[in-house]
Design a protein around this motif. Structure first.
Motif, PDB file in Angstrom:
ATOM      1  N   VAL A 158       0.850  -1.190   0.000  1.00  0.00           N
ATOM      2  CA  VAL A 158       0.000   0.000   0.000  1.00  0.00           C
ATOM      3  C   VAL A 158       0.886   1.241   0.000  1.00  0.00           C
ATOM      4  O   VAL A 158       2.002   1.210   0.537  1.00  0.00           O
ATOM      5  CB  VAL A 158      -0.963   0.008   1.211  1.00  0.00           C
ATOM      6  CG1 VAL A 158      -0.207   0.130   2.523  1.00  0.00           C
ATOM      7  CG2 VAL A 158      -2.031   1.078   1.091  1.00  0.00           C
ATOM      8  N   VAL A 159       0.389   2.296  -0.638  1.00  0.00           N
ATOM      9  CA  VAL A 159       1.075   3.577  -0.665  1.00  0.00           C
ATOM     10  C   VAL A 159       0.195   4.586   0.070  1.00  0.00           C
ATOM     11  O   VAL A 159      -0.993   4.709  -0.241  1.00  0.00           O
ATOM     12  CB  VAL A 159       1.323   4.064  -2.111  1.00  0.00           C
ATOM     13  CG1 VAL A 159       2.037   5.414  -2.107  1.00  0.00           C
ATOM     14  CG2 VAL A 159       2.117   3.034  -2.906  1.00  0.00           C
ATOM     15  N   LEU A 160       0.767   5.280   1.051  1.00  0.00           N
ATOM     16  CA  LEU A 160       0.031   6.272   1.824  1.00  0.00           C
ATOM     17  C   LEU A 160       0.345   7.668   1.309  1.00  0.00           C
ATOM     18  O   LEU A 160       1.509   8.027   1.156  1.00  0.00           O
ATOM     19  CB  LEU A 160       0.401   6.180   3.312  1.00  0.00           C
ATOM     20  CG  LEU A 160       0.192   4.820   3.979  1.00  0.00           C
ATOM     21  CD1 LEU A 160       0.581   4.891   5.451  1.00  0.00           C
ATOM     22  CD2 LEU A 160      -1.229   4.327   3.813  1.00  0.00           C
ATOM     23  N   VAL A 161      -0.719   8.429   1.036  1.00  0.00           N
ATOM     24  CA  VAL A 161      -0.579   9.816   0.591  1.00  0.00           C
ATOM     25  C   VAL A 161      -1.458  10.698   1.459  1.00  0.00           C
ATOM     26  O   VAL A 161      -2.411  10.228   2.081  1.00  0.00           O
ATOM     27  CB  VAL A 161      -0.946   9.991  -0.906  1.00  0.00           C
ATOM     28  CG1 VAL A 161      -0.061   9.137  -1.792  1.00  0.00           C
ATOM     29  CG2 VAL A 161      -2.415   9.703  -1.160  1.00  0.00           C
ATOM     30  N   GLY A 162      -1.141  11.975   1.489  1.00  0.00           N
ATOM     31  CA  GLY A 162      -1.936  12.935   2.244  1.00  0.00           C
ATOM     32  C   GLY A 162      -1.116  14.155   2.593  1.00  0.00           C
ATOM     33  O   GLY A 162       0.096  14.199   2.375  1.00  0.00           O
ATOM     34  N   ALA A 163      -1.804  15.126   3.128  1.00  0.00           N
ATOM     35  CA  ALA A 163      -1.184  16.404   3.478  1.00  0.00           C
ATOM     36  C   ALA A 163      -0.276  16.266   4.698  1.00  0.00           C
ATOM     37  O   ALA A 163      -0.384  15.296   5.457  1.00  0.00           O
ATOM     38  CB  ALA A 163      -2.285  17.430   3.780  1.00  0.00           C
ATOM     39  N   PRO A 164       0.599  17.251   4.907  1.00  0.00           N
ATOM     40  CA  PRO A 164       1.361  17.273   6.154  1.00  0.00           C
ATOM     41  C   PRO A 164       0.398  17.255   7.339  1.00  0.00           C
ATOM     42  O   PRO A 164      -0.620  17.941   7.330  1.00  0.00           O
ATOM     43  CB  PRO A 164       2.117  18.609   6.083  1.00  0.00           C
ATOM     44  CG  PRO A 164       2.213  18.919   4.617  1.00  0.00           C
ATOM     45  CD  PRO A 164       0.935  18.385   4.027  1.00  0.00           C
ATOM     46  N   GLY A 165       0.710  16.428   8.321  1.00  0.00           N
ATOM     47  CA  GLY A 165      -0.142  16.331   9.495  1.00  0.00           C
ATOM     48  C   GLY A 165      -1.191  15.243   9.406  1.00  0.00           C
ATOM     49  O   GLY A 165      -1.914  15.000  10.372  1.00  0.00           O
ATOM     50  N   ALA A 166      -1.285  14.557   8.273  1.00  0.00           N
ATOM     51  CA  ALA A 166      -2.270  13.485   8.128  1.00  0.00           C
ATOM     52  C   ALA A 166      -1.857  12.239   8.903  1.00  0.00           C
ATOM     53  O   ALA A 166      -2.701  11.418   9.254  1.00  0.00           O
ATOM     54  CB  ALA A 166      -2.482  13.147   6.655  1.00  0.00           C
ATOM     55  N   VAL A 182      -9.222   7.381   4.156  1.00  0.00           N
ATOM     56  CA  VAL A 182      -9.480   7.251   5.584  1.00  0.00           C
ATOM     57  C   VAL A 182      -9.317   8.637   6.200  1.00  0.00           C
ATOM     58  O   VAL A 182      -8.249   9.247   6.093  1.00  0.00           O
ATOM     59  CB  VAL A 182      -8.505   6.252   6.260  1.00  0.00           C
ATOM     60  CG1 VAL A 182      -8.751   6.203   7.769  1.00  0.00           C
ATOM     61  CG2 VAL A 182      -8.629   4.870   5.640  1.00  0.00           C
ATOM     62  N   VAL A 183     -10.371   9.146   6.824  1.00  0.00           N
ATOM     63  CA  VAL A 183     -10.321  10.435   7.514  1.00  0.00           C
ATOM     64  C   VAL A 183      -9.641  10.197   8.863  1.00  0.00           C
ATOM     65  O   VAL A 183     -10.106   9.381   9.657  1.00  0.00           O
ATOM     66  CB  VAL A 183     -11.728  11.037   7.683  1.00  0.00           C
ATOM     67  CG1 VAL A 183     -11.648  12.364   8.429  1.00  0.00           C
ATOM     68  CG2 VAL A 183     -12.388  11.228   6.322  1.00  0.00           C
ATOM     69  N   THR A 184      -8.564  10.921   9.115  1.00  0.00           N
ATOM     70  CA  THR A 184      -7.729  10.655  10.292  1.00  0.00           C
ATOM     71  C   THR A 184      -8.009  11.562  11.481  1.00  0.00           C
ATOM     72  O   THR A 184      -7.469  11.328  12.563  1.00  0.00           O
ATOM     73  CB  THR A 184      -6.233  10.783   9.928  1.00  0.00           C
ATOM     74  OG1 THR A 184      -5.937  12.145   9.615  1.00  0.00           O
ATOM     75  CG2 THR A 184      -5.860   9.888   8.768  1.00  0.00           C
ATOM     76  N   LEU A 220      -4.840   9.538   3.321  1.00  0.00           N
ATOM     77  CA  LEU A 220      -5.103   9.871   4.717  1.00  0.00           C
ATOM     78  C   LEU A 220      -5.603  11.306   4.726  1.00  0.00           C
ATOM     79  O   LEU A 220      -4.824  12.249   4.613  1.00  0.00           O
ATOM     80  CB  LEU A 220      -3.848   9.700   5.563  1.00  0.00           C
ATOM     81  CG  LEU A 220      -3.226   8.311   5.577  1.00  0.00           C
ATOM     82  CD1 LEU A 220      -2.068   8.252   6.560  1.00  0.00           C
ATOM     83  CD2 LEU A 220      -4.254   7.239   5.884  1.00  0.00           C
ATOM     84  N   ASP A 221      -6.897  11.446   4.818  1.00  0.00           N
ATOM     85  CA  ASP A 221      -7.549  12.750   4.742  1.00  0.00           C
ATOM     86  C   ASP A 221      -7.543  13.390   6.125  1.00  0.00           C
ATOM     87  O   ASP A 221      -7.855  12.730   7.122  1.00  0.00           O
ATOM     88  CB  ASP A 221      -8.982  12.556   4.243  1.00  0.00           C
ATOM     89  CG  ASP A 221      -9.636  13.844   3.802  1.00  0.00           C
ATOM     90  OD1 ASP A 221      -8.997  14.910   3.882  1.00  0.00           O
ATOM     91  OD2 ASP A 221     -10.801  13.777   3.378  1.00  0.00           O
ATOM     92  N   VAL A 222      -7.201  14.657   6.170  1.00  0.00           N
ATOM     93  CA  VAL A 222      -7.135  15.388   7.431  1.00  0.00           C
ATOM     94  C   VAL A 222      -7.736  16.774   7.210  1.00  0.00           C
ATOM     95  O   VAL A 222      -7.528  17.385   6.170  1.00  0.00           O
ATOM     96  CB  VAL A 222      -5.673  15.466   7.954  1.00  0.00           C
ATOM     97  CG1 VAL A 222      -4.771  16.234   7.010  1.00  0.00           C
ATOM     98  CG2 VAL A 222      -5.605  16.035   9.356  1.00  0.00           C
ATOM     99  N   SER A 223      -8.487  17.234   8.186  1.00  0.00           N
ATOM    100  CA  SER A 223      -9.078  18.566   8.080  1.00  0.00           C
ATOM    101  C   SER A 223      -8.011  19.626   8.321  1.00  0.00           C
ATOM    102  O   SER A 223      -6.946  19.348   8.881  1.00  0.00           O
ATOM    103  CB  SER A 223     -10.197  18.741   9.106  1.00  0.00           C
ATOM    104  OG  SER A 223      -9.644  18.776  10.416  1.00  0.00           O
ATOM    105  N   LEU A 224      -8.335  20.843   7.922  1.00  0.00           N
ATOM    106  CA  LEU A 224      -7.412  21.961   8.130  1.00  0.00           C
ATOM    107  C   LEU A 224      -7.086  22.127   9.604  1.00  0.00           C
ATOM    108  O   LEU A 224      -5.917  22.264   9.975  1.00  0.00           O
ATOM    109  CB  LEU A 224      -8.019  23.244   7.566  1.00  0.00           C
ATOM    110  CG  LEU A 224      -7.247  24.533   7.840  1.00  0.00           C
ATOM    111  CD1 LEU A 224      -5.855  24.461   7.242  1.00  0.00           C
ATOM    112  CD2 LEU A 224      -8.009  25.728   7.297  1.00  0.00           C
ATOM    113  N   SER A 225      -8.084  22.100  10.461  1.00  0.00           N
ATOM    114  CA  SER A 225      -7.813  22.338  11.883  1.00  0.00           C
ATOM    115  C   SER A 225      -6.955  21.236  12.489  1.00  0.00           C
ATOM    116  O   SER A 225      -6.026  21.517  13.251  1.00  0.00           O
ATOM    117  CB  SER A 225      -9.113  22.517  12.667  1.00  0.00           C
ATOM    118  OG  SER A 225      -9.912  21.366  12.580  1.00  0.00           O
ATOM    119  N   ALA A 226      -7.235  19.984  12.146  1.00  0.00           N
ATOM    120  CA  ALA A 226      -6.436  18.883  12.688  1.00  0.00           C
ATOM    121  C   ALA A 226      -5.008  18.932  12.149  1.00  0.00           C
ATOM    122  O   ALA A 226      -4.048  18.734  12.895  1.00  0.00           O
ATOM    123  CB  ALA A 226      -7.080  17.550  12.366  1.00  0.00           C
TER     124      ALA A 226
END
Length: 171
Positions: free
Chosen positions: A5-13, A147-149, A100-106
């Motif tokens: 598996v390859v994990l992608v997402g924004a910094p902090g995810a 996946v929302v983290t 790995l989805d992360v909201s702005l605040s998190a």
């Protein structure tokens, strides 16, 4: 050879942390392309940005991703901006990719002042919003799963990805 598996997402995810937890569950190894770039150059990502600029770093990153996709058969974590390179996007279409989805605040809370994240120096929240707005469509387009983290621990995220991988493997 191809990654599990390859994990992608924004910094902090949580890509790096989750990658290690997931690899433990799967009994496999972890590879992080930011670490690969740092090892190959002898410089930190931050120093590469400052001394050579983002374009130079992105070229090194694209090469590291291509190499890792060829050589690694465990869990692969990509830097947040790796998905922006067209060649990387083409390669990722052949992989099982989890966004790995992360909201702005998190995300802003997790990265703090961003001292070791060159693109987040200055106004972390505004910069993070711009990054998320620009990258989210690419992450979503490349993702096999999302996946929302935000409200999950790294162990919870790893468990969810493990479940998704098992479901995907079942005929």
């Amino acid at each position: 050879m191809t990654p599990v598996v390859v994990l992608v997402g924004a910094p902090g995810a949580g890509k790096t942390t989750v990658a290690h937890r997931l690899a433990d569950r799967l009994g496999t190894s972890v590879r992080d392309t930011d670490v690969d770039v740092e090892r190959s150059t002898g410089s930190s990502v931050q120093d590469l940005f400052v001394e050579h600029g983002e374009a130079h770093f992105r070229d090194l990153e694209a090469a590291a991703v291509a190499t890792a996709l060829r050589e690694h058969d465990g869990v692969l974590a990509l830097g947040g901006g790796a998905v922006l390179h067209p060649g990387t996007q083409r390669l990722l279409r052949e992989q099982q990719v989890v966004f790995l989805d992360v909201s702005l605040s998190a995300a802003a809370q997790r990265v703090g002042l961003g001292t070791n994240r060159p693109l987040l120096l200055g106004n972390v929240r505004a910069t993070m919003k711009a990054l998320l707005d620009a990258r989210r469509p690419v992450y979503e387009d490349l993702a096999t799963h999302t996946v929302v983290t935000d409200d999950l621990t790294a162990d919870d995220v790893a468990a969810r990805i493990h479940q998704l991988i098992q479901e995907n493997a079942t005929p």
